[in-house]
Write a protein that holds these residues in place. Structure first.
Motif, PDB file in Angstrom:
ATOM      1  N   THR A   7      12.158   3.769   2.487  1.00  0.00           N
ATOM      2  CA  THR A   7      11.331   2.826   3.233  1.00  0.00           C
ATOM      3  C   THR A   7      12.106   2.222   4.400  1.00  0.00           C
ATOM      4  O   THR A   7      11.585   2.119   5.517  1.00  0.00           O
ATOM      5  CB  THR A   7      10.838   1.691   2.312  1.00  0.00           C
ATOM      6  N   LYS A   8      13.340   1.846   4.142  1.00  0.00           N
ATOM      7  CA  LYS A   8      14.156   1.241   5.197  1.00  0.00           C
ATOM      8  C   LYS A   8      14.365   2.208   6.363  1.00  0.00           C
ATOM      9  O   LYS A   8      14.298   1.822   7.540  1.00  0.00           O
ATOM     10  CB  LYS A   8      15.504   0.810   4.629  1.00  0.00           C
ATOM     11  N   SER A   9      14.606   3.490   6.049  1.00  0.00           N
ATOM     12  CA  SER A   9      14.823   4.476   7.106  1.00  0.00           C
ATOM     13  C   SER A   9      13.545   4.690   7.918  1.00  0.00           C
ATOM     14  O   SER A   9      13.606   4.916   9.135  1.00  0.00           O
ATOM     15  CB  SER A   9      15.302   5.799   6.510  1.00  0.00           C
ATOM     16  N   LEU A  10      12.398   4.601   7.272  1.00  0.00           N
ATOM     17  CA  LEU A  10      11.123   4.761   7.978  1.00  0.00           C
ATOM     18  C   LEU A  10      10.849   3.554   8.874  1.00  0.00           C
ATOM     19  O   LEU A  10      10.323   3.697   9.986  1.00  0.00           O
ATOM     20  CB  LEU A  10       9.983   4.945   6.979  1.00  0.00           C
ATOM     21  N   GLU A  11      11.206   2.380   8.393  1.00  0.00           N
ATOM     22  CA  GLU A  11      11.039   1.177   9.215  1.00  0.00           C
ATOM     23  C   GLU A  11      11.939   1.238  10.451  1.00  0.00           C
ATOM     24  O   GLU A  11      11.544   0.818  11.544  1.00  0.00           O
ATOM     25  CB  GLU A  11      11.353  -0.064   8.375  1.00  0.00           C
ATOM     26  N   THR A  12      13.139   1.788  10.278  1.00  0.00           N
ATOM     27  CA  THR A  12      14.051   1.961  11.411  1.00  0.00           C
ATOM     28  C   THR A  12      13.465   2.940  12.423  1.00  0.00           C
ATOM     29  O   THR A  12      13.525   2.715  13.636  1.00  0.00           O
ATOM     30  CB  THR A  12      15.421   2.472  10.925  1.00  0.00           C
ATOM     31  N   ALA A  13      12.891   4.037  11.911  1.00  0.00           N
ATOM     32  CA  ALA A  13      12.285   5.030  12.797  1.00  0.00           C
ATOM     33  C   ALA A  13      11.123   4.423  13.576  1.00  0.00           C
ATOM     34  O   ALA A  13      10.942   4.705  14.770  1.00  0.00           O
ATOM     35  CB  ALA A  13      11.801   6.226  11.975  1.00  0.00           C
ATOM     36  N   TYR A  14      10.355   3.579  12.905  1.00  0.00           N
ATOM     37  CA  TYR A  14       9.219   2.927  13.569  1.00  0.00           C
ATOM     38  C   TYR A  14       9.704   1.970  14.655  1.00  0.00           C
ATOM     39  O   TYR A  14       9.172   1.966  15.780  1.00  0.00           O
ATOM     40  CB  TYR A  14       8.385   2.173  12.538  1.00  0.00           C
ATOM     41  N   ILE A  60       0.817  -1.215   0.000  1.00  0.00           N
ATOM     42  CA  ILE A  60       0.000   0.000   0.000  1.00  0.00           C
ATOM     43  C   ILE A  60       0.853   1.269   0.000  1.00  0.00           C
ATOM     44  O   ILE A  60       0.320   2.373   0.121  1.00  0.00           O
ATOM     45  CB  ILE A  60      -0.981   0.020   1.189  1.00  0.00           C
ATOM     46  N   LEU A  61       2.173   1.117  -0.150  1.00  0.00           N
ATOM     47  CA  LEU A  61       3.019   2.294  -0.314  1.00  0.00           C
ATOM     48  C   LEU A  61       2.639   3.022  -1.604  1.00  0.00           C
ATOM     49  O   LEU A  61       2.392   2.375  -2.631  1.00  0.00           O
ATOM     50  CB  LEU A  61       4.492   1.898  -0.389  1.00  0.00           C
ATOM     51  N   PRO A  62       2.598   4.342  -1.596  1.00  0.00           N
ATOM     52  CA  PRO A  62       2.216   5.094  -2.803  1.00  0.00           C
ATOM     53  C   PRO A  62       3.394   5.384  -3.729  1.00  0.00           C
ATOM     54  O   PRO A  62       3.438   6.422  -4.381  1.00  0.00           O
ATOM     55  CB  PRO A  62       1.628   6.380  -2.215  1.00  0.00           C
ATOM     56  N   TYR A  63       4.348   4.483  -3.778  1.00  0.00           N
ATOM     57  CA  TYR A  63       5.484   4.631  -4.686  1.00  0.00           C
ATOM     58  C   TYR A  63       6.103   3.263  -4.934  1.00  0.00           C
ATOM     59  O   TYR A  63       5.801   2.286  -4.244  1.00  0.00           O
ATOM     60  CB  TYR A  63       6.532   5.600  -4.133  1.00  0.00           C
ATOM     61  N   ASP A  64       6.985   3.209  -5.927  1.00  0.00           N
ATOM     62  CA  ASP A  64       7.615   1.961  -6.332  1.00  0.00           C
ATOM     63  C   ASP A  64       8.796   1.667  -5.413  1.00  0.00           C
ATOM     64  O   ASP A  64       9.871   2.254  -5.541  1.00  0.00           O
ATOM     65  CB  ASP A  64       8.082   2.074  -7.781  1.00  0.00           C
ATOM     66  N   ASP A  65       8.610   0.727  -4.491  1.00  0.00           N
ATOM     67  CA  ASP A  65       9.637   0.422  -3.501  1.00  0.00           C
ATOM     68  C   ASP A  65      10.815  -0.352  -4.098  1.00  0.00           C
ATOM     69  O   ASP A  65      11.820  -0.564  -3.426  1.00  0.00           O
ATOM     70  CB  ASP A  65       9.013  -0.371  -2.349  1.00  0.00           C
ATOM     71  N   THR A  66      10.711  -0.776  -5.345  1.00  0.00           N
ATOM     72  CA  THR A  66      11.836  -1.467  -5.973  1.00  0.00           C
ATOM     73  C   THR A  66      12.893  -0.487  -6.474  1.00  0.00           C
ATOM     74  O   THR A  66      14.007  -0.879  -6.798  1.00  0.00           O
ATOM     75  CB  THR A  66      11.368  -2.346  -7.156  1.00  0.00           C
ATOM     76  N   ASP A  67      12.528   0.805  -6.548  1.00  0.00           N
ATOM     77  CA  ASP A  67      13.495   1.832  -6.903  1.00  0.00           C
ATOM     78  C   ASP A  67      14.487   1.983  -5.752  1.00  0.00           C
ATOM     79  O   ASP A  67      14.109   2.068  -4.589  1.00  0.00           O
ATOM     80  CB  ASP A  67      12.770   3.165  -7.148  1.00  0.00           C
ATOM     81  N   SER A 102      16.524   4.353  -4.495  1.00  0.00           N
ATOM     82  CA  SER A 102      16.454   5.484  -3.570  1.00  0.00           C
ATOM     83  C   SER A 102      15.201   5.433  -2.714  1.00  0.00           C
ATOM     84  O   SER A 102      15.227   5.786  -1.522  1.00  0.00           O
ATOM     85  CB  SER A 102      16.500   6.806  -4.343  1.00  0.00           C
ATOM     86  N   LEU A 103      14.098   4.971  -3.285  1.00  0.00           N
ATOM     87  CA  LEU A 103      12.858   4.883  -2.526  1.00  0.00           C
ATOM     88  C   LEU A 103      12.880   3.706  -1.563  1.00  0.00           C
ATOM     89  O   LEU A 103      12.289   3.755  -0.484  1.00  0.00           O
ATOM     90  CB  LEU A 103      11.661   4.785  -3.474  1.00  0.00           C
ATOM     91  N   ALA A 104      13.583   2.643  -1.941  1.00  0.00           N
ATOM     92  CA  ALA A 104      13.741   1.510  -1.032  1.00  0.00           C
ATOM     93  C   ALA A 104      14.531   1.951   0.200  1.00  0.00           C
ATOM     94  O   ALA A 104      14.254   1.515   1.328  1.00  0.00           O
ATOM     95  CB  ALA A 104      14.451   0.359  -1.735  1.00  0.00           C
TER      96      ALA A 104
END
Length: 304
Positions: free
Chosen positions: A222-229, A208-215, A217-219
């Protein structure tokens, strides 16, 4: 959808479907997931420019262009129907016809529209189909501040109970993290897509991410946000600015108030409601006119 019941002028839309093995728009599939090429986007725009007198028949093309305009061509501030029309290359006088065609196409294909106390948010839903306006965020040089905003948003949301089916993205305006956003980023559409990102990270559903997580820079984002969580959930819940007080009364009716402030060397700005972390460098804490504590910002950069 078959070639027999579609006029040849829908060629660009049909070609997009054929190359992806699809028969039509799939209910609630975010339109950014078509990952249109520049050539495909231009072909759709050209179709709409040629048929401005009959836009009602080109709803699917209009909906896809709405999504792509937001993803590729949004330039900041509060977007309008006229901005979308002119971005596609259509005179602003056709803005309402373009909007109605796109809205009706999503309705025809069973899409769910955003709602608020003000009613159904058709325009925001159309733009929302474009996901993250990645070109604007990266090209404006604000990716750093925006990613910091997202990390703080994830942290703040992770500490409260929230019903994702009912949440209004305007809640973001109540959080400290909004101070990371520049004026051009402070609009409901940016709030919407940011809440989608936070939702995906917190519930652990990358789909449900509103962007292509396979890119790449965007991956990384996502990783930095998961770390923050993970950090926010592991952090011990404390009240670093809490006060302990004792009132001692004397026989003559007088009283003495003793106040002691918890001494904490490092305090996360997240734990101080209402603090604007971009403009506030220090403040003092007084109780009954007596200085009991001082806050001085040490650093606003976190080591991942």
């Amino acid at each position: 959808m078959t070639d027999e019941n579609v006029e040849y002028v829908h060629t660009s839309y049909l070609d997009i479907l054929r190359t992806r093995g699809m028969q039509g728009l799939q209910k609630n599939m975010p339109l950014w997931k078509f990952k249109l090429s520049e050539e495909e986007y231009e072909a759709l725009k050209q179709t709409l420019r040629i048929h401005t007198s009959d836009l009602a028949k080109y709803g699917e093309e209009a909906a896809l262009c709405y999504a792509e305009w937001w993803r590729r061509d949004y330039k900041g501030n509060i977007p309008s129907k006229e901005d979308v029309a002119m971005g596609i290359g259509i005179h602003s006088s056709y803005a309402n016809e373009l909007y109605k065609a796109a809205r009706e196409a999503l309705q025809k294909h069973g899409y769910t529209f955003l709602h608020s106390l003000k009613g159904t948010l058709y325009f925001r839903t159309l733009l929302n189909q474009g996901g993250l306006p990645i070109n604007y965020i990266t090209n404006s040089g604000n990716m750093g501040n925006y990613s910091r905003f997202l990390k703080e948003l994830v942290s703040e949301l992770s500490l409260i109970n929230i019903d994702w089916n009912e949440v209004d993205s305007s809640i973001i305006q109540q959080f400290n993290c909004i101070s990371y956003l520049g004026k051009a980023f402070k609009n409901e559409n940016i709030y919407d897509v940011s809440m989608q990102i936070a939702h995906a990270v917190i519930v652990g559903e990358k789909d449900i991410l509103p962007y292509d997580d396979t890119d790449a820079s965007l991956a990384e984002l996502t990783k930095s946000l998961e770390t923050a969580y993970s950090r926010a959930k592991a952090q011990r819940k404390t009240r670093p600015l809490s006060l302990h007080w004792k009132l001692r009364t004397m026989e003559n009716g007088k009283g003495y108030l003793y106040v002691n402030m918890d001494v904490v060397k490092d305090i996360s700005s997240d734990s101080i409601p209402g603090l604007n972390i971009m403009t506030c460098y220090s403040f003092d804490v007084f109780v009954a006119g007596t200085l009991v504590g001082k806050y001085v910002r040490k650093d606003n950069v976190r080591d991942e």
